[in-house]
Design a protein around this motif. Structure first.
Motif, PDB file in Angstrom:
ATOM      1  N   PHE A  50       0.650  -1.303  -0.108  1.00 25.08           N
ATOM      2  CA  PHE A  50       0.021   0.058   0.039  1.00 25.08           C
ATOM      3  C   PHE A  50       1.001   1.296  -0.023  1.00 25.08           C
ATOM      4  N   ASP A  51       1.986   1.212   0.815  1.00 25.38           N
ATOM      5  CA  ASP A  51       2.758   2.380   0.909  1.00 25.38           C
ATOM      6  C   ASP A  51       3.505   2.646  -0.530  1.00 25.38           C
ATOM      7  N   LEU A  52       3.980   1.586  -1.219  1.00 16.15           N
ATOM      8  CA  LEU A  52       4.560   1.647  -2.691  1.00 16.15           C
ATOM      9  C   LEU A  52       3.559   2.186  -3.363  1.00 16.15           C
ATOM     10  N   GLU A  53       2.298   2.105  -3.810  1.00 18.64           N
ATOM     11  CA  GLU A  53       1.585   2.415  -4.510  1.00 18.64           C
ATOM     12  C   GLU A  53       1.209   3.968  -4.143  1.00 18.64           C
ATOM     13  N   ALA A  54       0.778   4.070  -2.792  1.00 16.72           N
ATOM     14  CA  ALA A  54       0.528   5.526  -2.399  1.00 16.72           C
ATOM     15  C   ALA A  54       1.492   6.564  -2.586  1.00 16.72           C
ATOM     16  N   LEU A  64      12.497   7.143 -10.824  1.00 11.61           N
ATOM     17  CA  LEU A  64      13.743   6.154 -11.356  1.00 11.61           C
ATOM     18  C   LEU A  64      13.953   5.089 -10.108  1.00 11.61           C
ATOM     19  N   GLY A  65      13.907   3.866 -10.398  1.00 11.61           N
ATOM     20  CA  GLY A  65      14.232   2.894  -9.385  1.00 11.61           C
ATOM     21  C   GLY A  65      13.054   2.444  -8.477  1.00 11.61           C
ATOM     22  N   GLU A  66      11.806   3.242  -8.827  1.00  5.62           N
ATOM     23  CA  GLU A  66      10.561   2.786  -8.078  1.00  5.62           C
ATOM     24  C   GLU A  66       9.526   1.928  -8.739  1.00  5.62           C
ATOM     25  N   PRO A  67       9.201   0.884  -8.434  1.00  3.70           N
ATOM     26  CA  PRO A  67       8.332   0.286  -9.229  1.00  3.70           C
ATOM     27  C   PRO A  67       7.004   0.715  -9.273  1.00  3.70           C
ATOM     28  N   GLY A  68       6.434   0.426 -10.533  1.00  2.01           N
ATOM     29  CA  GLY A  68       5.332   1.173 -10.933  1.00  2.01           C
ATOM     30  C   GLY A  68       4.284   0.135 -11.072  1.00  2.01           C
ATOM     31  N   THR A  69       4.464  -1.169 -11.367  1.00  5.36           N
ATOM     32  CA  THR A  69       3.375  -2.048 -11.619  1.00  5.36           C
ATOM     33  C   THR A  69       3.021  -2.596 -10.286  1.00  5.36           C
ATOM     34  N   PHE A  70       2.010  -3.489 -10.269  1.00  5.66           N
ATOM     35  CA  PHE A  70       1.497  -4.126  -9.208  1.00  5.66           C
ATOM     36  C   PHE A  70       2.457  -5.421  -8.722  1.00  5.66           C
ATOM     37  N   MET A  71       2.772  -5.917  -9.895  1.00  4.00           N
ATOM     38  CA  MET A  71       3.803  -7.068  -9.966  1.00  4.00           C
ATOM     39  C   MET A  71       5.148  -6.739  -9.356  1.00  4.00           C
ATOM     40  N   ALA A  72       5.666  -5.407  -9.860  1.00  6.46           N
ATOM     41  CA  ALA A  72       6.943  -5.072  -9.251  1.00  6.46           C
ATOM     42  C   ALA A  72       6.748  -4.550  -7.910  1.00  6.46           C
ATOM     43  N   GLN A  73       5.668  -3.965  -7.597  1.00  8.33           N
ATOM     44  CA  GLN A  73       5.466  -3.588  -5.981  1.00  8.33           C
ATOM     45  C   GLN A  73       5.228  -4.858  -5.111  1.00  8.33           C
ATOM     46  N   THR A  74       4.329  -5.751  -5.817  1.00  4.28           N
ATOM     47  CA  THR A  74       4.157  -6.801  -4.696  1.00  4.28           C
ATOM     48  C   THR A  74       5.516  -7.653  -4.625  1.00  4.28           C
ATOM     49  N   THR A  75       6.381  -7.861  -5.458  1.00  9.61           N
ATOM     50  CA  THR A  75       7.749  -8.535  -5.615  1.00  9.61           C
ATOM     51  C   THR A  75       8.751  -7.853  -4.454  1.00  9.61           C
ATOM     52  N   LEU A  76       8.651  -6.479  -4.503  1.00  9.94           N
ATOM     53  CA  LEU A  76       9.470  -5.517  -3.384  1.00  9.94           C
ATOM     54  C   LEU A  76       8.867  -5.982  -2.166  1.00  9.94           C
ATOM     55  N   ALA A  77       7.689  -5.657  -1.899  1.00  9.10           N
ATOM     56  CA  ALA A  77       7.036  -5.873  -0.615  1.00  9.10           C
ATOM     57  C   ALA A  77       7.096  -7.307  -0.060  1.00  9.10           C
ATOM     58  N   MET A  96       4.654 -17.243  -8.679  1.00 11.13           N
ATOM     59  CA  MET A  96       3.889 -17.649  -9.872  1.00 11.13           C
ATOM     60  C   MET A  96       2.398 -16.982  -9.834  1.00 11.13           C
ATOM     61  N   SER A  97       1.879 -17.036  -8.495  1.00 15.01           N
ATOM     62  CA  SER A  97       0.847 -16.243  -8.415  1.00 15.01           C
ATOM     63  C   SER A  97       0.635 -14.754  -8.708  1.00 15.01           C
ATOM     64  N   VAL A  98       1.780 -14.144  -8.340  1.00  9.60           N
ATOM     65  CA  VAL A  98       1.895 -12.649  -8.464  1.00  9.60           C
ATOM     66  C   VAL A  98       1.675 -12.502 -10.039  1.00  9.60           C
ATOM     67  N   ARG A  99       2.371 -13.248 -10.821  1.00 11.92           N
ATOM     68  CA  ARG A  99       2.171 -13.207 -12.175  1.00 11.92           C
ATOM     69  C   ARG A  99       0.865 -13.219 -12.757  1.00 11.92           C
ATOM     70  N   ALA A 100       0.075 -13.875 -12.160  1.00 12.18           N
ATOM     71  CA  ALA A 100      -1.463 -13.895 -12.449  1.00 12.18           C
ATOM     72  C   ALA A 100      -2.361 -12.736 -12.086  1.00 12.18           C
ATOM     73  N   ALA A 101      -1.832 -11.855 -11.338  1.00  8.55           N
ATOM     74  CA  ALA A 101      -2.551 -10.831 -10.657  1.00  8.55           C
ATOM     75  C   ALA A 101      -2.769  -9.810 -11.675  1.00  8.55           C
ATOM     76  N   GLU A 103      -3.508  -5.443 -12.842  1.00  4.63           N
ATOM     77  CA  GLU A 103      -2.703  -4.293 -12.300  1.00  4.63           C
ATOM     78  C   GLU A 103      -3.682  -3.756 -11.360  1.00  4.63           C
ATOM     79  N   TRP A 104      -3.226  -2.367 -10.823  1.00  2.00           N
ATOM     80  CA  TRP A 104      -3.885  -1.604  -9.756  1.00  2.00           C
ATOM     81  C   TRP A 104      -5.294  -1.202 -10.355  1.00  2.00           C
ATOM     82  N   ASP A 105      -5.426  -0.755 -11.433  1.00  3.43           N
ATOM     83  CA  ASP A 105      -6.622  -0.096 -11.967  1.00  3.43           C
ATOM     84  C   ASP A 105      -7.592  -1.189 -11.674  1.00  3.43           C
TER      85      ASP A 105
END
Length: 154
Positions: A50-54, A64-77, A96-101, A103-105
């Motif tokens: 939640f903090d990453l997306e906010a 630069l360097g901050e993930p913008g996709t749900f998958m990238a943010q999820t992986t970082l968290a 594997m489950s993250v790849r199926a999720a 995006e935020w919208d």
């Protein structure tokens, strides 16, 4: 939140009285202490996500360097909050489950969350703040009673 903390404390103290856990935070599994430990880790995963997306929404652009996709943010968290406690099997299953999720919208639409970026960022930050406070209380109990199991799953 104090009432919830009292309930957690009573539950953990009950297990301590039964001496079902080992020294050095080695928890019996299954147990309430193990369940609460994984609840805490899961909640902190969501707080980080939640903090990453906010932060991304409040910047109105990708830094630069901050993930913008749900998958990238999820992986970082996940890497920050859970991966140290997952073994190879659990890690592969999670990734594997993250790849199926979606995006935020899409997630926001399905969950009925605000579509306005600023409003969504405020709501996500509010949730993250509450979860951080709960984590501190839960972590204090796990640490106080030597119930912070650091072992990996499978």
């Amino acid at each position: 939140m104090r009432k919830m903390t009292r309930s957690m404390r009573a539950l953990l103290e009950s297990e301590l009285e039964k001496a079902i856990h080992g020294k050095g935070g080695l928890l019996a599994d299954p147990s309430a202490a193990m369940g609460l430990l994984w609840v805490r880790r899961g909640l902190m995963f969501w707080a980080r996500l939640f903090d990453l997306e906010a932060r991304r929404l409040m910047d109105n652009h990708f830094r630069l360097g901050e993930p913008g996709t749900f998958m990238a943010q999820t992986t970082l968290a996940y890497d920050k909050e859970i991966s140290d406690f997952h073994g190879w099997v659990a890690r592969k299953a999670f990734l594997m489950s993250v790849r199926a999720a979606p995006e935020w919208d899409v997630l926001c639409e399905r969950a009925g969350l605000p579509s306005d970026g600023k409003q969504l960022a405020e709501e996500l930050r509010s949730w993250a703040k509450v979860l951080d406070g709960l984590d501190k209380r839960m972590r204090t109990l796990h640490t106080k009673y030597d119930l912070d199991d650091r072992r990996r799953t499978i």
